[in-house]
Design an enzyme around this catalytic site. Structure first.
Site, PDB file in Angstrom:
ATOM      1  N   GLU A   1       0.809  -1.231   0.000  1.00 33.68           N
ATOM      2  CA  GLU A   1       0.000   0.000   0.000  1.00 33.68           C
ATOM      3  C   GLU A   1       0.839   1.278   0.000  1.00 33.68           C
ATOM      4  O   GLU A   1       0.825   2.046   0.964  1.00 33.68           O
ATOM      5  CB  GLU A   1      -0.970   0.001   1.176  1.00 33.68           C
ATOM      6  CG  GLU A   1      -2.032  -1.067   1.047  1.00 33.68           C
ATOM      7  CD  GLU A   1      -3.155  -0.944   2.074  1.00 33.68           C
ATOM      8  OE1 GLU A   1      -2.943  -0.300   3.112  1.00 33.68           O
ATOM      9  OE2 GLU A   1      -4.237  -1.495   1.821  1.00 33.68           O
TER      10      GLU A   1
ATOM     11  N   GLU B   1      -6.726  -8.008  -0.661  1.00 35.11           N
ATOM     12  CA  GLU B   1      -7.107  -8.058   0.757  1.00 35.11           C
ATOM     13  C   GLU B   1      -8.574  -7.697   0.917  1.00 35.11           C
ATOM     14  O   GLU B   1      -9.081  -6.820   0.217  1.00 35.11           O
ATOM     15  CB  GLU B   1      -6.321  -7.022   1.576  1.00 35.11           C
ATOM     16  CG  GLU B   1      -4.847  -7.255   1.693  1.00 35.11           C
ATOM     17  CD  GLU B   1      -4.190  -6.154   2.535  1.00 35.11           C
ATOM     18  OE1 GLU B   1      -4.879  -5.487   3.326  1.00 35.11           O
ATOM     19  OE2 GLU B   1      -2.985  -5.950   2.370  1.00 35.11           O
TER      20      GLU B   1
HETATM   21  C1  GLA Z   1      -4.193  -2.699   4.718  1.00 37.16           C
HETATM   22  C2  GLA Z   1      -2.836  -3.314   4.876  1.00 37.16           C
HETATM   23  C3  GLA Z   1      -2.839  -4.506   5.774  1.00 37.16           C
HETATM   24  C4  GLA Z   1      -3.701  -4.295   6.975  1.00 37.16           C
HETATM   25  C5  GLA Z   1      -5.081  -3.925   6.540  1.00 37.16           C
HETATM   26  C6  GLA Z   1      -6.052  -3.721   7.686  1.00 37.16           C
HETATM   27  O1  GLA Z   1      -4.898  -3.160   3.666  1.00 37.16           O
HETATM   28  O2  GLA Z   1      -2.273  -3.658   3.651  1.00 37.16           O
HETATM   29  O3  GLA Z   1      -1.512  -4.756   6.156  1.00 37.16           O
HETATM   30  O4  GLA Z   1      -3.169  -3.286   7.772  1.00 37.16           O
HETATM   31  O5  GLA Z   1      -5.024  -2.720   5.828  1.00 37.16           O
HETATM   32  O6  GLA Z   1      -7.345  -3.481   7.225  1.00 37.16           O
END
Ligand code: GLA
Ligand code: ZN
Length: 680
Positions: free
Chosen positions: A156, A315
């Protein structure tokens, strides 16, 4: 069009998630249990190594990587592929202790302390070297491993840095962009205003919050620079991976319509688009169907960055997250609906953050497939397991694509420029929301929409909507002109074509760059409404639609313009509010005011009809998406309401029940169906 599966090794939709065994290396019993439970949940992939740097390299140059390859082996023996992350999303303490230049500097010019994650300076060459060194070790062990499916770069990407290195790189970037000609920059940024003229590129500071933030061109260029710099950093990671493992695809995980980075620039460097989706389910400000249609919008945005292949949901939260204002549990069945909507919108994967809840620290209460309880009989686990089985049943969908003749133009540059412009009302500009609202109108008519950039070609489409296209770039005005001339239908709204790519206003009438000829109108004024102000558009053929937010006053300049609606009230009562210009073979609609949905629906329905795009009659809260390949179309229907719904004209075989449908699809509340479509 043939199927475009992402990975030849994987047959069917991928099901997996972030897996952090480094947190459990002293608990072999748990690691063993993980494999058993992953199999039970129908997982065929796991994302390893995100944030594992301090375990992989506990002290500078001291590498402990074998544990990771052992786990890759075990996963593979059990039919689970690995998506391997480079560990640069969070840095070990020793690194910032020894090399403080890797720490970011904030918008006040203050250096950050060490801590948290996603906080390294993208300009630091030391950081790049250190990442390279640890990644080389990962490559050594993973190269040629049959379980290695893809590389997941960092995590991210986000965040600005205002350190000396970044400032210097910004100045160099500007010098390149403006051909080393400071006068060129001064003109483009209109710096004689308030005596801001620069004599040299070395004088330019970034837009510090306690510094120079009053030059719109500078503010926008800083955003573009941040994207350029992150992309440059990301490319440094990709170059190494491509050199050593050229056949392994790379991705990085995006976040929704993140306003910090123009994802389209990053996307060009990636093989596959992946993203992390965390909608605020069951909130107190919108209906469930609206939450889901926003989710469809986000998927469309991601999908459209690489239209020739499926995207990945890297995710999602199986149960709940820990960072919303209220971390409400997903209600039973919602996980299924959300996941299958993701597939319906073009994803070939359903993946989670996270596989197992961490025991301590910042995310110990973030949802996971396996809870602290550690068993397979929790509600969440069972829902994930059931979904795993269902995903197998829709394996034929894998590799098919969402193909649509309708697109919306949405640009990061426009978003940044609209948010930054001094005018209108900051609280109601709502560029992205306005795009989402227009997207929803199409969706409610059963029409999928690609969300493209001004730089994309328009030739694949028949209908284009370009809400609030304030900033014109990438030759978009000419492309729209051609598009309409050749028979396309285009819709623009208030706030179109005010500024060029440097945020200089067009002279001679908005929309600029020749677009006023295409629409046959010039916008002379824009009125900002208080939330309590009332106005409406009265349509020439009957009916009306309420107006809120913004209303432009138009001059009709074209000879082939028809006024479809005019204002009901105020000093512009009776003046045109919605127009259409016959231009070449096509039509250009101009909606001068922010109209409520019914008004937009009326116009959009007409555009779809005139261009021969199939729209369908869907009951309220029903969503439809289609994926196609090899002459087969899979049609997904969702009922996002608490009521049973009947959908007419549905023909074909339903994939879960294997039942033939000959006209009527009955969906009980919060149900969905996938139909291998037969045209009825
Ligand atoms: C992001 C991050 C993860 C985690 C999630 C929690 O997507 O990539 O590592 O912290 O948020 O929702
Ligand atoms: Zn920096």
């Amino acid at each position: 069009m043939e199927k475009q599966p992402l990975f030849p090794q994987i047959h069917g939709i991928m099901h997996g998630g972030d897996y952090n065994p480094e947190q459990w290396l002293d608990r072999p019993d748990i690691l063993e249990k993980d494999i058993e439970l992953m199999k039970k949940a129908g997982m065929n992939c796991a994302t390893l190594g995100v944030f594992a740097w301090s375990t992989l390299e506990p002290r500078e140059g001291e590498y402990h990587t074998q544990w990771l390859f052992d786990i890759m082996d075990k996963l593979y023996e059990n039919g689970i592929y690995t998506i391997l992350a480079t560990p640069s999303g969070a840095k070990p303490v020793w690194l910032s202790e020894k090399y403080p230049e890797v720490l970011r500097v904030d918008a006040y010019g203050m250096k950050n302390h060490r801590g948290f994650r996603h906080n390294h300076c993208m300009s630091s060459m030391i950081y790049r070297q250190k990442v390279r060194a640890v990644t080389e070790k990962l490559i050594e062990g993973a190269k040629g491993h049959p379980g290695l499916l893809m590389w997941h770069i960092s995590n991210e990407f986000n965040g600005d840095c205002y350190c000396e290195n970044c400032v210097k790189r910004f100045q160099e970037y500007l010098a390149r962009k403006f051909d080393n000609d400071i006068d060129k920059l001064n003109k483009a940024w209109w710096t004689t205003f308030w005596s801001h003229t620069y004599n040299d590129f070395s004088q330019i500071e970034p837009p510090y919050v306690n510094g120079e933030f009053s030059i719109m061109g500078l503010n926008l260029e800083w955003k573009r620079f941040m994207t350029w710099n992150v992309t440059d950093y990301m490319k440094s990671e990709i170059a190494l991976l491509k050199e050593k493992t050229p056949d392994i695809p790379v991705t990085t995980n995006f976040m929704q319509m993140f306003d910090g980075l123009d994802y389209r620039v990053l996307a060009k460097e990636l093989d596959v688009i992946s993203w992390d989706s965390y909608p605020v389910f069951h909130n107190d400000y919108e209906s469930f169907a609206d939450t889901m249609s926003r989710s469809a919008f986000d998927h469309a945005l991601m999908r459209s960055m690489k239209k020739d292949k499926p995207f990945m949901l890297m995710e999602s939260a199986p149960g709940l997250v820990n960072w919303h204002d209220f971390n409400k549990m997903k209600r039973p069945g919602v996980h299924r609906l959300f996941s299958l909507q993701t597939v319906a919108c073009g994803s070939d994967t359903v993946q989670y953050f996270q596989w197992r809840k961490s025991r301590g620290s910042y995310e110990q209460y973030h949802g996971a497939v396996v809870d602290h309880l550690g068993t397979d009989d929790t509600r969440v686990f069972k829902e994930v397991e059931a979904l795993g089985k269902e995903l197998k049943k829709i394996a034929p969908v894998c590799g098919t694509l969402v193909k649509t003749p309708v697109a919306m133009i949405l640009d990061w540059d426009t978003m940044w420029a609209v948010e930054d412009m001094k005018g209108l009302a900051d609280s109601t500009k709502n560029y992205v929301k306005t795009c989402v609202d227009v997207f929803r109108v199409f969706l409610k008519l059963g029409v999928d929409v690609d969300i493209i950039s001004s730089e994309d070609e328009l030739t694949d489409y028949r209908v284009i909507a370009a809400p609030m296209m304030y900033l014109l770039q990438g030759g978009i005005a000419d492309k729209i002109k051609q598009f309409v001339q050749n028979g396309g239908q285009v819709l623009a709204t208030y706030l179109t074509g005010y500024v060029d790519e440097n945020t200089l206003c067009y002279l001679g009438g908005f929309p600029g760059d020749g677009l006023s000829q295409v629409f046959g109108v010039i916008s002379e004024e824009i009125d900002t409404l208080y939330p309590t102000d009332k106005n409406a558009v009265l349509f020439a053929d009957g009916g009306s639609a309420a107006v809120c937010g913004y209303a432009e006053i138009l001059r009709i300049t074209g000879e082939n313009v028809t006024v479809l609606g005019s204002y009901q009230d105020d000093y512009y009562k009776g003046l045109p509010a919605v127009t259409v210009n016959r231009y070449g073979q096509g039509s250009a609609y101009y909606v001068a005011a922010r109209m409520e949905e019914s008004g937009m629906r009326k116009i959009i329905k007409k555009m779809l009809k005139d261009s021969g795009v199939e729209a369908v009659k869907l009951p309220k809260g029903i969503e439809r998406h289609q994926r196609t390949a090899d002459g087969k179309t899979y049609c997904f229907y969702f009922n996002f309401t608490g009521e049973e719904a009947v959908i007419e004209n549905v023909y074909g075989m339903e994939l879960f029940s294997r039942k033939e449908l000959s006209g009527k699809l009955i969906l009980s509340s919060f149900e969905m169906a996938v139909i291998l479509r037969k045209i009825g």
